[in-house]
Design an enzyme around this catalytic site. Structure first.
Site, mmCIF file in Angstrom:
data_model
loop_
_atom_site.group_PDB
_atom_site.id
_atom_site.type_symbol
_atom_site.label_atom_id
_atom_site.label_comp_id
_atom_site.label_asym_id
_atom_site.label_seq_id
_atom_site.Cartn_x
_atom_site.Cartn_y
_atom_site.Cartn_z
ATOM 1 N N MET A 22 0.836 -1.172 0.000
ATOM 2 C CA MET A 22 0.000 0.000 0.000
ATOM 3 C C MET A 22 0.888 1.244 0.000
ATOM 4 S SD MET A 22 -2.591 1.443 2.990
ATOM 5 C CE MET A 22 -2.377 0.015 3.938
ATOM 6 N N PRO A 23 0.907 2.011 -1.092
ATOM 7 C CA PRO A 23 1.684 3.244 -1.110
ATOM 8 C C PRO A 23 1.094 4.284 -0.153
ATOM 9 C CG PRO A 23 1.171 2.515 -3.347
ATOM 10 C CD PRO A 23 0.360 1.689 -2.414
ATOM 11 N N ILE A 24 1.982 4.935 0.589
ATOM 12 C CA ILE A 24 1.599 6.041 1.469
ATOM 13 C C ILE A 24 2.436 7.238 1.049
ATOM 14 C CG2 ILE A 24 1.471 6.891 3.833
ATOM 15 C CD1 ILE A 24 1.347 3.934 4.716
ATOM 16 N N ILE A 34 -4.095 3.340 -2.093
ATOM 17 C CA ILE A 34 -3.176 4.474 -1.974
ATOM 18 C C ILE A 34 -3.669 5.420 -0.891
ATOM 19 C CG2 ILE A 34 -2.191 6.457 -3.181
ATOM 20 C CD1 ILE A 34 -2.510 4.720 -5.765
ATOM 21 N N ARG A 35 -2.738 5.832 -0.036
ATOM 22 C CA ARG A 35 -3.042 6.785 1.033
ATOM 23 C C ARG A 35 -2.227 8.042 0.796
ATOM 24 N NH1 ARG A 35 -5.999 3.106 1.082
ATOM 25 N NH2 ARG A 35 -6.549 1.733 2.811
#
Length: 60
Positions: free
Chosen positions: A1-3, A39-40
């Site tokens: 999960m990209p942050i 994506i966050r």
């Protein structure tokens, strides 16, 4: 999960911050082939008194 963390000066309208979140999400999704649901984006607004340039706060 990209942050993704974005730091900006305070004072922009909430609509512009929302647009920024959307555009960053879409760019990361397309670049990494990641579902946008994973994506966050964290936006931190920094007070002008806490942001310095050339050794001085931007706003005194």
């Amino acid at each position: 999960m990209p942050i993704i963390t974005v730091q900006i000066l305070e004072g922009r309208p909430k609509e512009k911050v929302a647009e920024l979140i959307h555009n960053v999400t879409m760019t990361v999704s397309e670049t990494l082939d990641a579902p946008k649901e994973n994506i966050r984006v964290l936006v931190t607004e920094i007070p002008k008194t806490h942001w310095g340039k050339a050794g001085e706060p931007i706003e005194k």
